[in-house]
Write a protein that holds these residues in place. Sequence first.
Motif, PDB file in Angstrom:
ATOM      1  N   ASN A   1     -18.564 -20.708 -21.267  1.00 40.75           N
ATOM      2  CA  ASN A   1     -17.741 -19.709 -20.597  1.00 40.75           C
ATOM      3  C   ASN A   1     -18.604 -19.101 -19.502  1.00 40.75           C
ATOM      4  N   THR A   2     -18.478 -19.642 -18.305  1.00 39.76           N
ATOM      5  CA  THR A   2     -19.346 -19.225 -17.213  1.00 39.76           C
ATOM      6  C   THR A   2     -18.576 -19.252 -15.903  1.00 39.76           C
ATOM      7  N   GLU A   3     -19.101 -18.587 -14.924  1.00 44.09           N
ATOM      8  CA  GLU A   3     -18.489 -18.601 -13.594  1.00 44.09           C
ATOM      9  C   GLU A   3     -19.179 -19.604 -12.672  1.00 44.09           C
ATOM     10  N   GLN A   4     -20.046 -20.437 -13.210  1.00 46.65           N
ATOM     11  CA  GLN A   4     -20.687 -21.469 -12.407  1.00 46.65           C
ATOM     12  C   GLN A   4     -19.656 -22.503 -11.999  1.00 46.65           C
ATOM     13  N   TYR A   5     -20.021 -23.303 -11.015  1.00 44.85           N
ATOM     14  CA  TYR A   5     -19.133 -24.382 -10.591  1.00 44.85           C
ATOM     15  C   TYR A   5     -18.859 -25.321 -11.754  1.00 44.85           C
ATOM     16  N   LEU A   6     -17.603 -25.712 -11.865  1.00 49.74           N
ATOM     17  CA  LEU A   6     -17.183 -26.668 -12.885  1.00 49.74           C
ATOM     18  C   LEU A   6     -16.416 -27.784 -12.196  1.00 49.74           C
ATOM     19  N   PHE A   7     -16.828 -29.013 -12.440  1.00 46.53           N
ATOM     20  CA  PHE A   7     -16.162 -30.186 -11.891  1.00 46.53           C
ATOM     21  C   PHE A   7     -15.499 -30.920 -13.051  1.00 46.53           C
ATOM     22  N   ILE A   8     -14.171 -30.974 -13.031  1.00 43.68           N
ATOM     23  CA  ILE A   8     -13.400 -31.716 -14.022  1.00 43.68           C
ATOM     24  C   ILE A   8     -13.243 -33.119 -13.436  1.00 43.68           C
ATOM     25  N   VAL A   9     -13.893 -34.092 -14.045  1.00 47.99           N
ATOM     26  CA  VAL A   9     -13.984 -35.437 -13.471  1.00 47.99           C
ATOM     27  C   VAL A   9     -12.915 -36.358 -14.050  1.00 47.99           C
ATOM     28  N   GLY A  10     -12.122 -36.958 -13.166  1.00 50.22           N
ATOM     29  CA  GLY A  10     -11.117 -37.929 -13.582  1.00 50.22           C
ATOM     30  C   GLY A  10      -9.898 -37.279 -14.203  1.00 50.22           C
ATOM     31  N   LYS A  11      -9.102 -38.091 -14.878  1.00 47.95           N
ATOM     32  CA  LYS A  11      -7.832 -37.625 -15.436  1.00 47.95           C
ATOM     33  C   LYS A  11      -7.860 -37.404 -16.950  1.00 47.95           C
ATOM     34  N   THR A  12      -8.978 -37.675 -17.590  1.00 48.51           N
ATOM     35  CA  THR A  12      -9.072 -37.597 -19.046  1.00 48.51           C
ATOM     36  C   THR A  12      -8.721 -36.211 -19.595  1.00 48.51           C
ATOM     37  N   PHE A  13      -9.073 -35.160 -18.860  1.00 52.06           N
ATOM     38  CA  PHE A  13      -8.944 -33.793 -19.387  1.00 52.06           C
ATOM     39  C   PHE A  13      -7.756 -33.029 -18.801  1.00 52.06           C
ATOM     40  N   GLU A  14      -6.798 -33.748 -18.210  1.00 52.14           N
ATOM     41  CA  GLU A  14      -5.663 -33.063 -17.589  1.00 52.14           C
ATOM     42  C   GLU A  14      -4.836 -32.246 -18.586  1.00 52.14           C
ATOM     43  N   LYS A  15      -4.771 -32.699 -19.823  1.00 52.79           N
ATOM     44  CA  LYS A  15      -4.007 -31.949 -20.836  1.00 52.79           C
ATOM     45  C   LYS A  15      -4.688 -30.606 -21.128  1.00 52.79           C
ATOM     46  N   GLU A  16      -6.002 -30.625 -21.294  1.00 47.68           N
ATOM     47  CA  GLU A  16      -6.743 -29.397 -21.609  1.00 47.68           C
ATOM     48  C   GLU A  16      -6.980 -28.527 -20.375  1.00 47.68           C
ATOM     49  N   TYR A  17      -7.080 -29.143 -19.225  1.00 47.87           N
ATOM     50  CA  TYR A  17      -7.439 -28.428 -18.004  1.00 47.87           C
ATOM     51  C   TYR A  17      -6.539 -28.914 -16.876  1.00 47.87           C
ATOM     52  N   ALA A  18      -5.280 -28.487 -16.902  1.00 42.08           N
ATOM     53  CA  ALA A  18      -4.282 -28.956 -15.939  1.00 42.08           C
ATOM     54  C   ALA A  18      -4.652 -28.559 -14.509  1.00 42.08           C
ATOM     55  N   ILE A  19      -4.332 -29.445 -13.586  1.00 41.07           N
ATOM     56  CA  ILE A  19      -4.552 -29.166 -12.163  1.00 41.07           C
ATOM     57  C   ILE A  19      -3.580 -28.054 -11.757  1.00 41.07           C
ATOM     58  N   PRO A  20      -4.081 -26.976 -11.163  1.00 41.16           N
ATOM     59  CA  PRO A  20      -3.202 -25.859 -10.808  1.00 41.16           C
ATOM     60  C   PRO A  20      -2.335 -26.182  -9.586  1.00 41.16           C
ATOM     61  N   PHE A  21      -1.108 -25.718  -9.603  1.00 47.94           N
ATOM     62  CA  PHE A  21      -0.210 -25.919  -8.464  1.00 47.94           C
ATOM     63  C   PHE A  21      -0.658 -25.122  -7.248  1.00 47.94           C
ATOM     64  N   ASP A  22      -1.362 -24.019  -7.485  1.00 43.63           N
ATOM     65  CA  ASP A  22      -1.770 -23.159  -6.384  1.00 43.63           C
ATOM     66  C   ASP A  22      -3.229 -23.388  -5.963  1.00 43.63           C
ATOM     67  N   GLY A  23      -3.800 -24.532  -6.348  1.00 42.43           N
ATOM     68  CA  GLY A  23      -5.167 -24.853  -5.951  1.00 42.43           C
ATOM     69  C   GLY A  23      -5.241 -25.272  -4.487  1.00 42.43           C
ATOM     70  N   THR A  24      -6.425 -25.238  -3.946  1.00 40.32           N
ATOM     71  CA  THR A  24      -6.668 -25.658  -2.563  1.00 40.32           C
ATOM     72  C   THR A  24      -6.964 -27.152  -2.534  1.00 40.32           C
ATOM     73  N   TYR A  25      -6.256 -27.857  -1.693  1.00 40.29           N
ATOM     74  CA  TYR A  25      -6.382 -29.299  -1.536  1.00 40.29           C
ATOM     75  C   TYR A  25      -7.522 -29.569  -0.550  1.00 40.29           C
ATOM     76  N   LEU A  26      -8.522 -30.348  -0.952  1.00 44.23           N
ATOM     77  CA  LEU A  26      -9.669 -30.663  -0.103  1.00 44.23           C
ATOM     78  C   LEU A  26      -9.769 -32.185   0.058  1.00 44.23           C
ATOM     79  N   GLY A  27     -10.000 -32.635   1.260  1.00 45.35           N
ATOM     80  CA  GLY A  27     -10.141 -34.066   1.498  1.00 45.35           C
ATOM     81  C   GLY A  27      -8.969 -34.597   2.294  1.00 45.35           C
TER      82      GLY A  27
END
Length: 143
Positions: A75-101
């Motif tokens: 439980n930290t405020e450090q950068y967290l990178f959720i890699v790939g699609k494996t964890f989408e159930k536990e850590y869903a991509i937010p609809f209001d996130g910023t799209y980069l790339g």
Amino acid sequence: MNFLLPNPPILPDGCANYLHCSPVDLISINGNHWRKILTIIAKLSAKPDEDWRIVRDQYIWQRVRLYFCFNDLPNTEQYLFIVGKTFEKEYAIPFDGTYLGDEKHHAIKKGATYWVPYLDYRQFPNALIDTLRHQIYRDEYYD
């Protein structure tokens, strides 16, 4: 920086945790696949004036933690990178996130969390790495 990855590396004999292994040993045992993973992580964690190769081979564990289970995340405020699609159930991509790339290679950012493609150059090319690095250091400069 924290990275939530779908699969842990094979560790050398006598090594209970990747933190006790050199990146060179992990690459030697796990092959080109883990060389690519650690290279992309090193490029993301290297400061603008640093050589990512030195970061990967000498300093990576001072800057980066790897997690392979959602429940192990700190439980930290450090950068967290959720890699790939494996964890989408536990850590869903937010609809209001910023799209980069771009349309083909992109990440989603919300706060200090990034949902990124798997750490392979076909999915995570240098252009996306550069985009994320620029965002990370821009955030650090303005925070």
